[in-house]
Design a protein around this motif. Structure first.
Motif, short mmCIF file in Angstrom:
data_model
loop_
_atom_site.label_atom_id
_atom_site.label_comp_id
_atom_site.label_asym_id
_atom_site.label_seq_id
_atom_site.Cartn_x
_atom_site.Cartn_y
_atom_site.Cartn_z
N MET A 20 20.24 17.91 -40.96
CA MET A 20 19.62 17.99 -39.66
C MET A 20 18.35 18.82 -39.77
O MET A 20 18.34 19.86 -40.39
CB MET A 20 20.60 18.61 -38.66
CG MET A 20 19.98 18.85 -37.33
SD MET A 20 21.08 19.64 -36.17
CE MET A 20 21.92 18.24 -35.53
N LYS A 21 17.29 18.35 -39.13
CA LYS A 21 16.02 19.08 -39.14
C LYS A 21 16.02 20.09 -38.01
O LYS A 21 16.48 19.81 -36.90
CB LYS A 21 14.85 18.12 -38.97
CG LYS A 21 14.69 17.16 -40.11
CD LYS A 21 13.49 16.29 -39.89
CE LYS A 21 13.35 15.29 -41.03
NZ LYS A 21 12.21 14.41 -40.83
N SER A 22 15.46 21.23 -38.27
CA SER A 22 15.36 22.23 -37.21
C SER A 22 14.04 22.04 -36.45
O SER A 22 13.05 21.59 -37.01
CB SER A 22 15.43 23.64 -37.78
OG SER A 22 14.36 23.84 -38.69
#
Length: 87
Positions: free
Chosen positions: A1-3
């Motif tokens: 998951m990208k922040s």
């Protein structure tokens, strides 16, 4: 998951207090005759929505359209004079 990274707010965004600037108020005041003419045209057109237009209604619409055109011309000329050009 990208922040997700949030960017800090710029100082200009923080300084906005929700009130129009003096230049924006001047622009609105300059355009006010055109705005009023367009509102009048809209009123005349709304009057004829629920019935067929009579000869008098058609005259009112023509006059209102003419007034809008005159105010557009006047506004263009005022802007040209303010900017130093000729329209």
């Amino acid at each position: 998951m990208k922040s997700i990274i949030t960017l800090p707010a710029t100082s200009q965004a923080l300084a906005f207090d929700g009130e129009p600037l003096a230049a924006e108020l001047d622009a609105i005041e300059l355009e006010l005759p055109l705005i009023a003419a367009e509102v009048d045209l809209l009123d005349v057109e709304i009057m004829t929505l629920d019935r067929s237009a009579t000869e008098l209604d058609e005259r009112r619409i023509r006059r209102a359209r003419h007034r809008v055109l005159v105010e557009r011309r006047n506004l263009t000329n005022r802007i040209a004079v303010q900017s130093g050009g000729a329209a």
